[in-house]
Design an enzyme around this catalytic site. Structure first.
Site, PDB file in Angstrom:
ATOM      1  N   ALA A  65       1.155  -0.985   0.283  1.00  0.00           N
ATOM      2  CA  ALA A  65      -0.064   0.040  -0.237  1.00  0.00           C
ATOM      3  C   ALA A  65       0.881   1.449  -0.126  1.00  0.00           C
ATOM      4  O   ALA A  65       0.344   2.009  -0.644  1.00  0.00           O
ATOM      5  CB  ALA A  65      -0.926  -0.225   1.322  1.00  0.00           C
ATOM      6  N   GLU A  86       3.108   2.125  -7.107  1.00  0.00           N
ATOM      7  CA  GLU A  86       3.353   0.626  -8.061  1.00  0.00           C
ATOM      8  C   GLU A  86       3.244   1.775  -9.805  1.00  0.00           C
ATOM      9  O   GLU A  86       4.100   1.452  -9.960  1.00  0.00           O
ATOM     10  CB  GLU A  86       3.011  -0.279  -8.056  1.00  0.00           C
ATOM     11  CG  GLU A  86       2.874  -1.081  -6.730  1.00  0.00           C
ATOM     12  CD  GLU A  86       2.378  -0.802  -5.719  1.00  0.00           C
ATOM     13  OE1 GLU A  86       2.900  -1.743  -5.175  1.00  0.00           O
ATOM     14  OE2 GLU A  86       1.500  -0.243  -5.670  1.00  0.00           O
ATOM     15  N   ASP A 125      24.940  31.162 -27.424  1.00  0.00           N
ATOM     16  CA  ASP A 125      26.263  31.324 -27.844  1.00  0.00           C
ATOM     17  C   ASP A 125      25.285  32.823 -29.015  1.00  0.00           C
ATOM     18  O   ASP A 125      24.489  32.436 -29.085  1.00  0.00           O
ATOM     19  CB  ASP A 125      26.960  30.287 -28.479  1.00  0.00           C
ATOM     20  CG  ASP A 125      27.924  30.275 -29.470  1.00  0.00           C
ATOM     21  OD1 ASP A 125      28.897  31.659 -29.003  1.00  0.00           O
ATOM     22  OD2 ASP A 125      28.182  29.854 -31.413  1.00  0.00           O
ATOM     23  N   ASP A 140      25.899  25.748 -31.294  1.00  0.00           N
ATOM     24  CA  ASP A 140      25.961  24.739 -32.322  1.00  0.00           C
ATOM     25  C   ASP A 140      27.209  24.733 -32.928  1.00  0.00           C
ATOM     26  O   ASP A 140      27.683  23.589 -33.576  1.00  0.00           O
ATOM     27  CB  ASP A 140      25.489  25.640 -33.441  1.00  0.00           C
ATOM     28  CG  ASP A 140      26.382  27.076 -33.867  1.00  0.00           C
ATOM     29  OD1 ASP A 140      27.274  27.369 -32.856  1.00  0.00           O
ATOM     30  OD2 ASP A 140      25.964  27.947 -34.559  1.00  0.00           O
ATOM     31  N   GLU A 183      -4.732   3.933   2.030  1.00  0.00           N
ATOM     32  CA  GLU A 183      -4.992   2.839   1.572  1.00  0.00           C
ATOM     33  C   GLU A 183      -4.470   1.756   3.284  1.00  0.00           C
ATOM     34  O   GLU A 183      -4.212   1.169   4.428  1.00  0.00           O
ATOM     35  CB  GLU A 183      -4.526   2.427   0.811  1.00  0.00           C
ATOM     36  CG  GLU A 183      -5.234   1.920  -0.387  1.00  0.00           C
ATOM     37  CD  GLU A 183      -3.936   2.372  -1.499  1.00  0.00           C
ATOM     38  OE1 GLU A 183      -3.446   1.582  -1.194  1.00  0.00           O
ATOM     39  OE2 GLU A 183      -4.645   2.057  -2.503  1.00  0.00           O
ATOM     40  N   THR A 214      -6.728   2.570  -9.653  1.00  0.00           N
ATOM     41  CA  THR A 214      -8.041   3.412  -9.767  1.00  0.00           C
ATOM     42  C   THR A 214      -6.886   4.602  -8.924  1.00  0.00           C
ATOM     43  O   THR A 214      -7.033   5.726  -9.538  1.00  0.00           O
ATOM     44  CB  THR A 214      -8.928   3.444  -8.723  1.00  0.00           C
ATOM     45  OG1 THR A 214      -8.181   2.659  -6.906  1.00  0.00           O
ATOM     46  CG2 THR A 214     -10.259   2.307  -8.762  1.00  0.00           C
TER      47      THR A 214
END
Length: 884
Positions: free
Chosen positions: A281, A285, A327, A622, A691, A719
């Protein structure tokens, strides 16, 4: 390897390299040297291996926690639970792997194809070989358009100019010569050397290779990029920090429940199983899945805007960025020289585009201007239309300028055929042509002011030719242009009835005026910098160019106000002086907005300095000279079209269309992603807390179990995940770019977020425990039915919990959550899956779901709605827990 070859004569170099400029190396000697020095290839970091990408996905703390949970599930014979957690791990790892792999494939598609070739003299013959086969001592031949294959000492030059912006940051091509230079001459002034990766703009040359591969200047810079340690992204740090909290919380609750239950005399094995249920709980996850998908969604949105994100976490790092080092050449500017100021007579025209029609005439006060344009067209090596030519950037700028004025450059050249030319060279610093016009002859000259003026006896003003007796006034005008960072070119002419010769070409000239050039700022940059300023992001220009030029561009794009204090513009040499022994905080460096004459090493030092002072740094570049800084920065941003291969390789983000404006979109998306991550983390943790409290308190109070381990896993994967995922796909607040960047030390969860999590979790758990108590003591139902009522109450209460997420100031009915279609889709999908679990016998049996009456369903809905009402009541006491 030769030391300071620019300070040695050609004869000394040939002797030390045991070579021959005319005959070159013999084939056998070249093979021997290739074995000795290795191929002419710079060190590279190739594309990331697929196995390496996969390993990186597995080395996440949340994955560790999930792996432990799956092992515990198998230990206690909960096969379905263990398999379900493994599936979660595979989904999370798979999404991260394939999104990063897609970015790498996009990068590989940008790679230049083909092997570079070069002209070389071997065994007395001119031949073409692969550039990788060059060795020290090889004489090479260079022509217009060639990319220099190795660092070489010039032996012969013919009007050679080389564009070195990729290496030094200088936007104007450098005129080359062969004369010996003083020792300790900086690389920007080594005019008798050419360097790998730079480009021949005009002319041709013969040179002898000095160094190859990793020993070239490009090789040194590339090695610095490889050696530079990449900073971990803020998101990585914050998720790791959050994961540690979750680990300790999990251990704390699990041990507390096990010990408390054992003391009360409850069976130890039962309490250990309850502890595992609590551990399941406590672990969200769905967090890695939702975080990965939210980042991937941001990545995909940006790819549609021509922004390639090479790694998922880079999306959020952009949102945390508070300093952008950029730059100048090609990023803030167009990388194309243009006419900025024209001085003639007493007139001064600045930013002449678009030109008013009355300027374009051959008489009156603009007659000198007209002659300067004729000189620009006729005294030039650009033969055709400028857009079709590859040549000197100043000459191309002049031809573009003439065409903007509607001069027909081709017709003018045809009407004024050239009869004699004095080509430009580095010593003379001017060019002159003699042209015939009808039966008369005209001489046009352009060049450096100090070289041209001594040949001028007259000057031209609005009334015609006059003695040039006020040269000191023009000296001051020139100094003023130079102080503004403009490149300058002076013009002169004369008319004669006799055909000019080389001896008479530069005699009795009439001075016309001066034109100042600049690589202009991009038109769209200023508005974006204003957006950055409102967003609390500092933009710092870091350029290898002249301080005056850098300052001028900075003023034009809004980085500096006109007449800013001198301290706002520093040079690279000031960087070392500004740091103390420990490289600590220095207000002078932190307050500067422009750094000019900066070397690659100094760029790297500057990035490191900002990071030590707790800034999240983005670097835009660049060129080859940007590679180490791009690698070191928290977020490296390279250009896709103009960017060098080396720059694109080390960058985290690539702008496929080279637009500076695309970075603002990327930062906006990064901020939205972080805001969404924070929001769904609060949601997930509040659901998980509910939970934990429900299971833990029911165990301690000896109430029927409200949730079973597999039911918890179902909740966490259904859920919890779908509404959280919907929150992660939100478009964010409209004013997000008017908010300051997040403090890099600020965790994902601030104190007010933890408090809100507790309030929402308590509200949901109160509803769950309430329905358990009501079912047990009032309705006197069986433990199985009470468990089902608690399970469904938790399903609904967690879905309703998503509406607790908007800020207090927003309307409960109209806000970013209620306007998010993904949220409504997630709620519908979650209810559909829950209904399916109830109706499918196999799943219902696995989840211990019993037949349910409408009365029981009504009670469940009532308690679930009560959790939302309770949370909203507590939320309306905003000042209590600081909810904004």
């Amino acid at each position: 390897m030769l030391q300071d070859p620019y300070a040695l004569s050609v004869k000394e170099i040939i002797a030390q390299l045991d070579s021959d400029v005319e005959q070159g190396l013999k084939r056998e000697e070249a093979i021997q040297r290739l074995e000795q020095y290795g191929p002419n290839q710079i060190p590279e970091q190739g594309p990331k291996k697929r196995w390496s990408i996969l390993v990186d996905q597995l080395l996440e703390p949340i994955i560790y926690i999930l792996s432990v949970a799956s092992v515990l599930a198998f230990v206690f014979s909960d096969l379905l639970e263990g398999i379900a957690i493994i599936i979660v791990i595979l989904i999370s790892v798979g999404i991260g792997f394939f999104m990063e792999l897609q970015a790498i494939r996009s990068l590989e598609a940008l790679r230049k194809m083909g092997q570079a070739m070069t002209h070389v003299i071997r065994s007395g013959k001119k031949t073409r070989i692969k550039a990788s086969e060059l060795v020290p001592g090889d004489p090479i031949l260079l022509f217009t358009g060639d990319v220099i294959p190795a660092d070489s000492r010039l032996v012969e030059v013919d009007n050679l100019s080389v564009k070195e912006s990729a290496l030094t940051g200088e936007s104007v091509p450098v005129n080359k010569k062969v004369e010996v230079l003083n020792t300790k001459t900086p690389i920007t002034d080594q005019t008798n050397m050419v360097f790998r990766g730079t480009t021949v703009v005009t002319g041709s040359a013969r040179a002898i290779v000095i160094t190859t591969g990793k020993h070239t200047q490009l090789g040194h810079i590339q090695q610095m990029g490889i050696d530079a340690q990449k900073e971990r992204t803020p998101l990585e740090k914050k998720l790791n920090q959050l994961s540690k909290w979750l680990i300790w919380l999990t251990l704390f609750f699990a041990i507390l429940i096990i010990v408390t239950g054992y003391i009360r005399g409850i069976d130890l094995l039962l309490m250990i199983e309850t502890g595992v249920a609590l551990a399941v709980a406590a672990i969200p996850e769905g967090l890695p899945i939702v975080a990965t998908i939210a980042l991937a969604q941001g990545m995909l949105r940006l790819s549609k805007k021509q922004v390639i994100i090479k790694k998922l976490e880079a999306v959020q790092t952009l949102g945390a960025t508070d300093i952008i080092c950029t730059d100048k050449t090609g990023t803030l500017t167009e990388d194309q020289m243009k006419v900025h100021t024209v001085l003639f007579g007493d007139e001064s025209l600045t930013k002449v585009y678009p030109v008013e029609s009355d300027i374009v005439n051959s008489g009156g006060k603009y007659s000198a201007f007209h002659k300067m344009i004729l000189a620009s067209i006729l005294c030039s090596n650009v033969a055709g239309k400028p857009e079709e030519e590859f040549g000197d950037s100043i000459e191309l700028a002049l031809m573009h300028f003439a065409e903007e004025l509607d001069y027909d450059t081709v017709s003018i050249k045809e009407e004024h055929p050239e009869v004699i030319e004095l080509p430009f060279d580095a010593e003379r610093k001017l060019m002159a042509t003699g042209n015939q016009y009808q039966k008369e002859f005209e001489v046009y000259v352009k060049g450096a002011y100090e070289s041209l003026v001594p040949n001028c006896n007259y000057y031209w003003d609005t009334t015609g030719r006059k003695p040039f007796d006020h040269k000191e006034d023009w000296d001051k005008k020139l100094d003023k242009l130079a102080s503004q960072g403009l490149r300058t070119l002076a013009f002169a002419f004369k008319e004669t009835s006799e055909k000019p010769t080389k001896e008479t070409l530069l005699q009795e000239l009439t001075f016309l005026g001066i034109i100042g050039f600049i690589d202009p700022a991009r038109e769209d940059v200023k508005a974006i910098i204003d957006i950055y300023r409102k967003a609390g992001i500092r933009v710092v220009m870091v350029s290898g160019d002249h301080p005056g030029t850098s300052k001028k561009i900075a003023e034009e794009v809004g980085l500096l106000v006109v007449d800013s204090p001198k301290e706002k513009v520093l040079q690279g040499k000031d960087l070392r002086q500004g740091l103390d022994e420990n490289g600590n905080h220095n207000a002078r460096l932190l307050n500067a907005s422009v750094f000019a004459r900066v070397t690659p090493e100094q760029k790297l030092e500057l990035i490191t300095f900002y990071q030590k002072n707790n800034h999240i740094v983005g670097m835009i570049g660049d060129g080859i000279n940007d590679v180490p800084a791009l690698k070191k920065a928290n977020i490296g941003i390279a250009m896709g079209i103009r960017g060098t291969e080396a720059a694109r390789e080390v960058a985290d983000v690539i702008l496929k269309n080279d637009k500076f404006t695309a970075i603002e979109l990327a930062i906006r998306q990064g901020r939205v992603v972080f805001q969404n991550i924070r929001q769904f983390v609060v949601y997930l943790l509040s659901c998980n807390l509910a939970e934990i409290l429900s299971v833990g308190l029911a165990a301690l109070l000896n109430l029927p179990a409200p949730l079973l381990p597999l039911q918890i896993l179902f909740l966490n994967l259904v859920t919890d995940v779908f509404p959280a995922l919907a929150l992660g796909l939100g478009k964010g607040e409209e004013d997000i770019m008017e908010q300051p960047p997040k403090n890099p030390k600020e965790p994902i969860m601030e104190r007010k977020d933890w408090f809100a999590t507790m309030i929402y979790g308590l509200s949901v758990s109160t509803a769950v425990l309430g329905v358990v108590v009501y079912g047990n003591f009032v309705l006197e139902l069986s433990p199985a039915i009470i468990n089902n009522m608690a399970f469904y109450t938790l399903v609904l209460a967690q879905l309703f919990n998503v509406f607790n997420m908007p800020k207090l100031q927003e309307s409960f009915f109209v806000n970013e959550v209620t306007k998010n279609p993904w949220v409504w889709g997630a709620i519908f999908l979650s209810l559909l899956i829950t209904l399916g679990a109830y109706l499918i016998p196999l799943v219902a049996r696995a989840l211990s779901l019993e037949t349910f009456s409408f009365q029981q369903l009504g009670i469940t809905i009532l308690f679930a709605c009560g959790s939302l009402v309770l949370a909203q009541l507590l939320k309306r006491l905003g000042s209590v827990f600081g909810q904004e």
